[in-house]
Design an enzyme around this catalytic site. Structure first.
Site, mmCIF file in Angstrom:
data_model
loop_
_atom_site.group_PDB
_atom_site.id
_atom_site.type_symbol
_atom_site.label_atom_id
_atom_site.label_comp_id
_atom_site.label_asym_id
_atom_site.label_seq_id
_atom_site.Cartn_x
_atom_site.Cartn_y
_atom_site.Cartn_z
ATOM 1 N N GLY A 1 50.855 31.472 44.864
ATOM 2 C CA GLY A 1 50.289 30.903 46.085
ATOM 3 C C GLY A 1 51.042 31.315 47.338
ATOM 4 O O GLY A 1 50.479 31.321 48.434
ATOM 5 N N GLU B 1 49.737 34.663 48.135
ATOM 6 C CA GLU B 1 48.343 34.444 48.556
ATOM 7 C C GLU B 1 48.289 33.908 49.995
ATOM 8 O O GLU B 1 47.423 34.281 50.772
ATOM 9 C CB GLU B 1 47.639 33.488 47.586
ATOM 10 C CG GLU B 1 47.399 34.151 46.231
ATOM 11 C CD GLU B 1 46.828 33.191 45.204
ATOM 12 O OE1 GLU B 1 47.499 32.172 44.912
ATOM 13 O OE2 GLU B 1 45.738 33.433 44.697
ATOM 14 N N GLU C 1 50.746 34.635 37.966
ATOM 15 C CA GLU C 1 49.972 33.556 37.340
ATOM 16 C C GLU C 1 49.654 33.795 35.868
ATOM 17 O O GLU C 1 49.652 32.851 35.074
ATOM 18 C CB GLU C 1 48.679 33.316 38.122
ATOM 19 C CG GLU C 1 48.862 32.543 39.419
ATOM 20 C CD GLU C 1 49.199 33.421 40.616
ATOM 21 O OE1 GLU C 1 49.576 34.602 40.427
ATOM 22 O OE2 GLU C 1 49.081 32.938 41.753
ATOM 23 N N ALA D 1 52.398 27.959 44.143
ATOM 24 C CA ALA D 1 51.870 26.594 44.109
ATOM 25 C C ALA D 1 52.846 25.778 43.267
ATOM 26 O O ALA D 1 53.548 26.327 42.411
ATOM 27 C CB ALA D 1 50.492 26.600 43.471
HETATM 28 N N1 COA Z 1 56.568 25.166 41.502
HETATM 29 C C1 COA Z 1 57.391 24.113 41.376
HETATM 30 N N2 COA Z 1 58.729 24.206 41.460
HETATM 31 C C2 COA Z 1 59.238 25.423 41.681
HETATM 32 C C3 COA Z 1 58.458 26.579 41.830
HETATM 33 C C4 COA Z 1 57.056 26.415 41.728
HETATM 34 N N3 COA Z 1 56.195 27.434 41.879
HETATM 35 N N4 COA Z 1 59.252 27.635 42.044
HETATM 36 C C5 COA Z 1 60.509 27.162 42.025
HETATM 37 N N5 COA Z 1 60.522 25.827 41.815
HETATM 38 C C6 COA Z 1 61.665 24.919 41.727
HETATM 39 C C7 COA Z 1 62.386 25.024 40.391
HETATM 40 O O1 COA Z 1 61.721 24.235 39.403
HETATM 41 C C8 COA Z 1 63.744 24.493 40.748
HETATM 42 O O2 COA Z 1 63.672 23.093 40.842
HETATM 43 P P1 COA Z 1 64.832 22.167 40.133
HETATM 44 O O3 COA Z 1 66.108 22.611 40.810
HETATM 45 O O4 COA Z 1 64.425 20.775 40.467
HETATM 46 O O5 COA Z 1 64.807 22.517 38.697
HETATM 47 C C9 COA Z 1 63.944 25.017 42.166
HETATM 48 O O6 COA Z 1 62.648 25.298 42.664
HETATM 49 C C10 COA Z 1 64.776 26.276 42.236
HETATM 50 O O7 COA Z 1 64.162 27.250 41.396
HETATM 51 P P2 COA Z 1 64.931 28.049 40.227
HETATM 52 O O8 COA Z 1 63.925 28.478 39.222
HETATM 53 O O9 COA Z 1 66.084 27.239 39.739
HETATM 54 O O10 COA Z 1 65.478 29.289 41.068
HETATM 55 P P3 COA Z 1 65.839 30.738 40.474
HETATM 56 O O11 COA Z 1 66.546 31.441 41.575
HETATM 57 O O12 COA Z 1 66.504 30.636 39.156
HETATM 58 O O13 COA Z 1 64.421 31.451 40.226
HETATM 59 C C11 COA Z 1 62.150 32.084 40.784
HETATM 60 C C12 COA Z 1 63.572 31.748 41.304
HETATM 61 C C13 COA Z 1 61.248 32.218 41.995
HETATM 62 C C14 COA Z 1 62.188 33.402 39.995
HETATM 63 C C15 COA Z 1 61.671 30.941 39.852
HETATM 64 O O14 COA Z 1 61.847 29.696 40.536
HETATM 65 C C16 COA Z 1 60.219 31.037 39.472
HETATM 66 O O15 COA Z 1 59.869 31.832 38.615
HETATM 67 N N6 COA Z 1 59.347 30.205 40.077
HETATM 68 C C17 COA Z 1 57.956 30.135 39.743
HETATM 69 C C18 COA Z 1 57.214 31.326 40.322
HETATM 70 C C19 COA Z 1 55.761 31.289 39.918
HETATM 71 O O16 COA Z 1 55.391 31.444 38.776
HETATM 72 N N7 COA Z 1 54.899 31.078 40.912
HETATM 73 C C20 COA Z 1 53.494 31.070 40.725
HETATM 74 C C21 COA Z 1 52.999 29.697 40.584
HETATM 75 S S1 COA Z 1 51.238 29.671 40.370
#
Ligand code: COA
Length: 260
Positions: free
Chosen positions: A112, A115, A135, A66
């Site tokens: 999400g 999910e 989460e 999400a």
């Molecule tokens: N919500 C909002 N933005 C998200 C996102 C999320 N769940 N997951 C990734 N993004 C965005 C990042 O903020 C980044 O945006 P920016 O370039 O404007 O800063 C872009 O997507 C790329 O992500 P980034 O984190 O730079 O890529 P990465 O390869 O370094 O890491 C992940 C990849 C998936 C490990 C990392 O993005 C992450 O941990 N995301 C969140 C996962 C999460 O907790 N999901 C559950 C949400 S309830």
């Protein structure tokens, strides 16, 4: 249908929905959830569409969760509403769709994202996919059905561990747990989804919808799945697909199901 965050392609009875926010790793913001909900409802009404494939754009993510930026300052009420609306509008809708939905998990499927994949009828993954419900690392719990569907799919103990540790598992581990049915290369992912869709399409779409309802009944509170199976089984006898399927078998030919 005009959408900002998803793409829809249709070919030979298959609709592919691609979540298309690659710069945000296809994170599910409010608008994307609304668009997906609308797309699934419209496609379900299209009798020519027999299978829907759901995937993410780019080679990095299915859906990275999400959209955290949208709920970081939510109150208790807003948080509850977010989960309720999302579950009703999209996740429960997909699970109960009469048209089969295959998730083609092409990269990160987190929170999400996993999910959503779990709400689909089954899942396949490419070998770069990473899955998890992280989460609790954000101080919240899965809210789009993850605490319910993960134990249904992989068992309570493993689900407890995955949710508590916020761990990301590989595609191969996901297959070992029964979370995905197949693991392929990235190039082979969509062709495999299409191959499975073609196999599904050879069968009666009416019977398949009935099977989805009967299988899902097993997980509904206060509903006896065996009773639903009996009911759905009986209903099949009144369909043209049943007449065609049994007649074709007796005439030693391939059935040509009318889908009614
Ligand atoms: N919500 C909002 N933005 C998200 C996102 C999320 N769940 N997951 C990734 N993004 C965005 C990042 O903020 C980044 O945006 P920016 O370039 O404007 O800063 C872009 O997507 C790329 O992500 P980034 O984190 O730079 O890529 P990465 O390869 O370094 O890491 C992940 C990849 C998936 C490990 C990392 O993005 C992450 O941990 N995301 C969140 C996962 C999460 O907790 N999901 C559950 C949400 S309830």
């Amino acid at each position: 249908m005009k959408f900002n965050n998803i793409l829809i392609e249709k070919s030979a009875g298959i609709a592919q929905i691609t979540i298309n926010r690659p710069q945000k790793l296809n994170a599910l913001n409010k608008e994307t959830i609304q668009e997906l909900s609308e797309a699934f409802q419209v496609l379900e009404e299209e009798t020519k569409i027999k299978v829907i494939i759901l995937t993410g754009s780019g080679d990095k993510a299915f859906v990275a969760g999400a959209d955290i930026s949208e709920f970081a300052d939510f109150s208790v009420n807003e948080g509850g509403k977010l989960a309720k609306l999302g579950q009703e509008m999209l996740f429960n809708l997909v699970e109960n769709l009469a048209t089969p939905v295959i998730a083609a998990v092409n990269g990160f499927a987190l929170g999400g994202g996993l999910e959503l994949a779990m709400a689909c009828h089954f899942r396949i993954a490419s070998d770069n996919a990473k899955m998890g419900l992280p989460e609790v690392s954000l101080g919240v719990i899965p809210g789009y059905g993850g605490t319910q569907r993960l134990p249904q799919l992989i068992g309570k103990g493993k689900a407890m561990e995955l949710i508590m540790t916020a761990a990301m598992i590989s595609a191969d581990e996901a297959k070992t747990y029964g979370l995905v049915n197949y693991v392929t290369t990235q190039e082979e992912l969509l062709p495999l989804a299409e191959k499975l869709a073609s196999r599904i399409m050879r069968n009666s779409s009416v019977a398949i919808s009935a099977a989805i309802r009967a299988i899902n009944a097993n997980f509904e509170d206060g509903v006896n799945g065996f009773d639903i199976e009996i009911e759905e089984f009986g209903e099949c006898f009144g369909t043209k697909d049943f007449t065609e399927g049994t007649t074709a078998f007796l005439e030693k030919r391939k059935p040509d199901f009318p889908g009614i």
